[in-house]
Design a protein around this motif. Structure first.
Motif, PDB file in Angstrom:
ATOM      1  N   ALA A 278    -123.096 -26.063 -20.567  1.00  0.00           N
ATOM      2  CA  ALA A 278    -122.395 -24.670 -21.133  1.00  0.00           C
ATOM      3  C   ALA A 278    -121.840 -23.956 -20.003  1.00  0.00           C
ATOM      4  N   VAL A 279    -122.673 -23.803 -19.027  1.00  0.00           N
ATOM      5  CA  VAL A 279    -122.515 -22.921 -17.895  1.00  0.00           C
ATOM      6  C   VAL A 279    -121.089 -23.406 -17.056  1.00  0.00           C
ATOM      7  N   THR A 280    -121.093 -24.766 -16.852  1.00  0.00           N
ATOM      8  CA  THR A 280    -119.910 -25.266 -16.348  1.00  0.00           C
ATOM      9  C   THR A 280    -118.747 -25.247 -17.101  1.00  0.00           C
ATOM     10  N   GLY A 281    -118.899 -25.355 -18.257  1.00  0.00           N
ATOM     11  CA  GLY A 281    -117.793 -25.475 -19.361  1.00  0.00           C
ATOM     12  C   GLY A 281    -117.329 -23.854 -19.233  1.00  0.00           C
ATOM     13  N   VAL A 282    -117.974 -22.866 -19.308  1.00  0.00           N
ATOM     14  CA  VAL A 282    -117.448 -21.375 -19.383  1.00  0.00           C
ATOM     15  C   VAL A 282    -116.864 -21.122 -18.172  1.00  0.00           C
ATOM     16  N   VAL A 283    -117.268 -21.654 -16.987  1.00  0.00           N
ATOM     17  CA  VAL A 283    -116.807 -21.345 -15.803  1.00  0.00           C
ATOM     18  C   VAL A 283    -115.156 -22.093 -15.691  1.00  0.00           C
ATOM     19  N   GLU A 284    -115.224 -23.217 -16.064  1.00  0.00           N
ATOM     20  CA  GLU A 284    -114.016 -23.793 -16.110  1.00  0.00           C
ATOM     21  C   GLU A 284    -112.982 -23.313 -17.163  1.00  0.00           C
ATOM     22  N   GLU A 285    -113.401 -22.826 -18.246  1.00  0.00           N
ATOM     23  CA  GLU A 285    -112.860 -22.005 -19.206  1.00  0.00           C
ATOM     24  C   GLU A 285    -112.079 -20.836 -18.462  1.00  0.00           C
ATOM     25  N   LEU A 286    -113.060 -20.002 -17.721  1.00  0.00           N
ATOM     26  CA  LEU A 286    -112.669 -18.736 -17.391  1.00  0.00           C
ATOM     27  C   LEU A 286    -111.656 -18.988 -16.052  1.00  0.00           C
ATOM     28  N   LYS A 287    -111.852 -20.134 -15.450  1.00  0.00           N
ATOM     29  CA  LYS A 287    -110.996 -20.317 -14.142  1.00  0.00           C
ATOM     30  C   LYS A 287    -109.444 -20.872 -14.693  1.00  0.00           C
ATOM     31  N   GLY A 288    -109.472 -21.394 -15.974  1.00  0.00           N
ATOM     32  CA  GLY A 288    -108.192 -21.901 -16.645  1.00  0.00           C
ATOM     33  C   GLY A 288    -107.461 -20.586 -17.062  1.00  0.00           C
ATOM     34  N   ALA A 289    -108.232 -19.555 -17.589  1.00  0.00           N
ATOM     35  CA  ALA A 289    -107.451 -18.503 -18.018  1.00  0.00           C
ATOM     36  C   ALA A 289    -107.256 -17.499 -17.052  1.00  0.00           C
ATOM     37  N   GLY A 290    -107.447 -17.579 -15.607  1.00  0.00           N
ATOM     38  CA  GLY A 290    -107.249 -16.980 -14.503  1.00  0.00           C
ATOM     39  C   GLY A 290    -108.047 -15.680 -14.213  1.00  0.00           C
ATOM     40  N   ASP A 295    -112.384 -16.851  -3.717  1.00  0.00           N
ATOM     41  CA  ASP A 295    -112.538 -15.638  -2.218  1.00  0.00           C
ATOM     42  C   ASP A 295    -113.581 -16.240  -1.412  1.00  0.00           C
ATOM     43  N   ALA A 296    -113.608 -16.447  -0.239  1.00  0.00           N
ATOM     44  CA  ALA A 296    -114.498 -16.696   0.750  1.00  0.00           C
ATOM     45  C   ALA A 296    -115.604 -17.853   0.450  1.00  0.00           C
ATOM     46  N   ASP A 297    -114.864 -18.852  -0.476  1.00  0.00           N
ATOM     47  CA  ASP A 297    -115.594 -20.092  -0.985  1.00  0.00           C
ATOM     48  C   ASP A 297    -116.320 -19.844  -2.175  1.00  0.00           C
ATOM     49  N   ALA A 298    -116.396 -18.724  -2.787  1.00  0.00           N
ATOM     50  CA  ALA A 298    -116.888 -18.147  -3.821  1.00  0.00           C
ATOM     51  C   ALA A 298    -116.023 -17.855  -5.008  1.00  0.00           C
ATOM     52  N   TRP A 299    -116.583 -18.200  -6.329  1.00  0.00           N
ATOM     53  CA  TRP A 299    -115.538 -17.877  -7.516  1.00  0.00           C
ATOM     54  C   TRP A 299    -116.033 -16.376  -7.967  1.00  0.00           C
ATOM     55  N   TRP A 300    -115.055 -15.624  -8.132  1.00  0.00           N
ATOM     56  CA  TRP A 300    -115.358 -14.167  -8.419  1.00  0.00           C
ATOM     57  C   TRP A 300    -115.018 -13.873  -9.768  1.00  0.00           C
ATOM     58  N   LEU A 301    -115.519 -13.038 -10.809  1.00  0.00           N
ATOM     59  CA  LEU A 301    -114.981 -12.422 -11.982  1.00  0.00           C
ATOM     60  C   LEU A 301    -114.143 -11.179 -11.826  1.00  0.00           C
ATOM     61  N   ARG A 302    -113.036 -11.422 -12.442  1.00  0.00           N
ATOM     62  CA  ARG A 302    -112.213 -10.061 -12.391  1.00  0.00           C
ATOM     63  C   ARG A 302    -112.989  -8.861 -13.194  1.00  0.00           C
ATOM     64  N   SER A 303    -113.979  -8.518 -12.942  1.00  0.00           N
ATOM     65  CA  SER A 303    -114.755  -7.674 -13.827  1.00  0.00           C
ATOM     66  C   SER A 303    -114.126  -6.304 -13.602  1.00  0.00           C
ATOM     67  N   THR A 304    -113.562  -5.907 -12.382  1.00  0.00           N
ATOM     68  CA  THR A 304    -112.977  -4.687 -12.203  1.00  0.00           C
ATOM     69  C   THR A 304    -111.800  -4.322 -13.030  1.00  0.00           C
ATOM     70  N   GLU A 305    -111.307  -5.320 -13.722  1.00  0.00           N
ATOM     71  CA  GLU A 305    -110.137  -4.889 -14.526  1.00  0.00           C
ATOM     72  C   GLU A 305    -110.607  -4.775 -15.753  1.00  0.00           C
ATOM     73  N   HIS A 306    -111.679  -4.690 -16.050  1.00  0.00           N
ATOM     74  CA  HIS A 306    -112.097  -4.346 -17.270  1.00  0.00           C
ATOM     75  C   HIS A 306    -113.461  -3.251 -17.265  1.00  0.00           C
ATOM     76  N   GLY A 307    -113.357  -2.653 -16.145  1.00  0.00           N
ATOM     77  CA  GLY A 307    -114.199  -1.254 -16.271  1.00  0.00           C
ATOM     78  C   GLY A 307    -115.411  -1.547 -15.182  1.00  0.00           C
ATOM     79  N   ASP A 308    -115.656  -2.592 -14.857  1.00  0.00           N
ATOM     80  CA  ASP A 308    -116.802  -2.696 -13.858  1.00  0.00           C
ATOM     81  C   ASP A 308    -116.635  -2.210 -12.318  1.00  0.00           C
ATOM     82  N   ASP A 309    -117.607  -1.840 -11.698  1.00  0.00           N
ATOM     83  CA  ASP A 309    -117.548  -1.129 -10.495  1.00  0.00           C
ATOM     84  C   ASP A 309    -117.186  -1.969  -9.396  1.00  0.00           C
ATOM     85  N   LYS A 310    -117.209  -3.397  -9.629  1.00  0.00           N
ATOM     86  CA  LYS A 310    -116.864  -4.420  -8.568  1.00  0.00           C
ATOM     87  C   LYS A 310    -116.777  -5.527  -9.171  1.00  0.00           C
TER      88      LYS A 310
END
Length: 566
Positions: A278-290, A295-310
């Motif tokens: 399930a973890v692998t699946g949701v990560v691939e889902e989010l990658k596909g959705a952009g 960045d720096a060999d790590a995958w980041w969630l664009r959480s600042t676009e939704h109100g997170d501080d980072k």
């Protein structure tokens, strides 16, 4: 004060409660405004009806005229007078008066108030329940203590408050699933396993391990189940102690919670999210959705676009998932199970989770409001004026079982539920052991027991407490105050559920108990000696039974017993 008396009526056809009265005020105000060429859109979304501090000012008061006069282009007292005249025509209202700059004080008719008593008796255990959340499917996750030790005081607070909240949400018609998230993946479980192995070998606790006699108990039980566990190869030995340790600790947690009156519909394993993909699946889902970027060999969630501080790391540089990856997969699983709302009840050190979980919901294509996070503050125990810090079983923390042993389930649940969760609570163990009115839970339970005793005494006198009483005879000021307090119960429950604040129920019950005690001090209920029962006797017995029913209903929603003898 300008008063308006109501017209005469034969019978009252409308039950007057605070909610119904607010509806009547809105209806009357709408009529008054339209008669003056003003659109009713100037009225606020919520019409406020409150009980005045001074009972001489009436049963209820509203400041609606003051709120809308300017927008309506009218003078406040002029609008208030017109509103009072219109309200006085409504069923169940004896009079309406204008006071001050534009308040309207309302007095209810005795017969209308008395009908509330009949309503309570007819509804019984269902009195106070509503339909605000009918059709809503809510996942309520709380406690979720790591299966590495007994439940501490913070988790105990959530066990009381979360269970009460679940009952309140259900009482408003929601379909509630109580869920416990088992954090059985990660470094803390490995430390737990190493601590168990050290105990089994008779070695000191590892530097980063867990201490307490419960570790020795679980280690001994593992050896009883698997006598050869210590002779297994190191990796297999660690896996065995890890698996059985979590299983036994979870059983102990479930036992403690059950004895505390808190049971869960679902126990959800974090490790299952990793094993199932399930973890692998949701990560691939989010990658596909952009929604993730590299960045720096790590995958980041664009959480600042939704109100997170980072932005948050989801997949670390070494390719392993960060903790939030399982959180996102878990939220995806909840949404896939059809929940409209996912409520998380977390500890004081989890403030950062509010924004990141809402960001996760948005990244998954759902409203951030799909997620709601409640943060609970710390609980301290006080005895003899000093903090209580030590547990015989869990080292330097106080556990759920410790608290129950000290004061009992009812006192613990009630005391933990009677404060807003965003406040730190100091629990006075000495106070909760007292059988006096200073002890809040005793005060409320004693009122219920006193009422139950009254009904037994009435039955012994041959009085039919279910007789069709003439409730219009309940005209004493203390009777009116008690009836109006009873009438507030449905509103209290609706607000407590809507605001996620079970403490409102506890505080209400204390007010109801106080209103009853004041009534009982001045109004004799049962006949004495050779006296005959009168119609007023039966009316007061009906009022007392309605009060007992509401106390029982409220205590039940807090998961606290309503004893008939104390």
């Amino acid at each position: 004060m300008v008063g308006v008396n109501a017209r005469r009526r034969g019978t009252y056809t409308r039950l007057v409660t605070p909610a119904a009265l607010a509806d009547q005020v809105r209806s009357s105000a709408t009529k008054v405004l339209r008669a003056r060429g003003v659109d009713a859109d100037v009225l606020p979304g919520t019409v406020t009806v409150e009980r005045p501090r001074n009972p001489e000012h009436g049963d209820y008061a509203t400041n609606l005229a003051l709120q809308v006069a300017k927008r309506a282009g009218l003078r406040p007292r002029e609008l208030a007078q017109a509103l009072a005249e219109e309200l006085a025509l409504a069923d169940g209202i004896a009079s309406a008066e204008v006071a001050g700059p534009g308040f309207v004080n309302v007095r209810l008719a005795a017969d209308a108030q008395g009908r509330l008593v009949r309503d309570v008796l007819a509804a019984g255990e269902r009195y106070g329940r509503g339909e605000e959340l009918v059709g809503k499917k809510i996942n309520l996750e709380f406690v979720s203590a790591n299966p590495t030790g007994p439940i501490h005081l913070g988790g105990t607070r959530w066990a009381a408050v979360g269970d009460a909240l679940g009952r309140l949400l259900s009482a408003q018609g929601a379909e509630v699933t109580r869920e416990y998230y088992i954090n059985d993946a990660g470094a803390q479980i490995d430390r737990f396993a190493r601590s168990l192995i050290a105990s089994a070998l008779g070695e000191p606790v590892p530097e980063d391990g867990y201490a307490g006699s419960y570790i020795d108990d679980i280690a001994a039980e593992i050896l009883r189940k698997e006598p050869n566990a210590l002779s297994l190869p190191q990796q297999q030995r660690h896996a065995t102690f890890r698996r059985l340790g979590v299983e036994l600790m979870l059983q102990e947690i479930q036992r403690s919670l059950h004895q505390f009156g808190t049971d869960f519909d679902v126990y959800f394993s974090e490790s299952s999210l990793h094993h199932s993909g399930a973890v692998t699946g949701v990560v691939e889902e989010l990658k596909g959705a952009g929604s993730l970027y590299l960045d720096a060999d790590a995958w980041w969630l664009r959480s600042t676009e939704h109100g997170d501080d980072k932005d948050r790391v989801v997949i670390k540089r070494d390719g392993t998932p960060a903790y939030i990856a399982a959180d996102i997969a878990y939220l995806r699983d909840k949404i896939d199970r059809g929940f409209d709302l996912c409520v998380y009840m977390l500890g004081a050190d989890h403030h950062g989770y509010i924004a990141r979980l809402k960001a996760a919901a948005a990244a998954l294509g759902h409203s951030p409001d799909t997620v709601e996070v409640l943060i609970g503050q710390m609980v301290n125990l006080i005895s003899g004026g000093k903090p209580v810090r030590m547990s015989k079983r869990a080292g330097n923390v106080v556990t759920l079982d410790d608290l129950v042993e000290a004061v009992g389930v009812d006192a613990a649940r009630y005391e933990l539920s009677r404060y807003s969760v965003d406040s730190v609570v100091d629990i006075d163990l000495d106070l909760l052991r007292k059988h006096t009115n200073d002890n809040p839970v005793f005060y409320v339970q004693y009122a219920h027991a006193r009422l139950a005793s009254l009904q037994r005494n009435a039955a012994e006198l041959g009085l039919d407490t279910r007789a069709d009483a003439d409730v219009s005879l309940l005209t004493h000021p203390r009777e009116g105050d008690l009836i109006r307090t009873i009438g507030e119960f449905p509103t209290v429950l609706r607000k407590a559920a809507g605001l996620r604040e079970p403490h409102r129920v506890a505080r209400y019950l204390e007010s109801l108990a106080s209103a009853y005690h004041k009534f009982y001090d001045v109004a004799r209920v049962l006949p004495q000696g050779d006296e005959e029962a009168t119609p007023l006797t039966y009316a007061r017995l009906a009022l007392c039974e309605a009060t007992r029913q509401v106390l029982a209903n409220g205590l039940s929603l807090l998961g606290v017993s309503a004893p008939e003898r104390m």
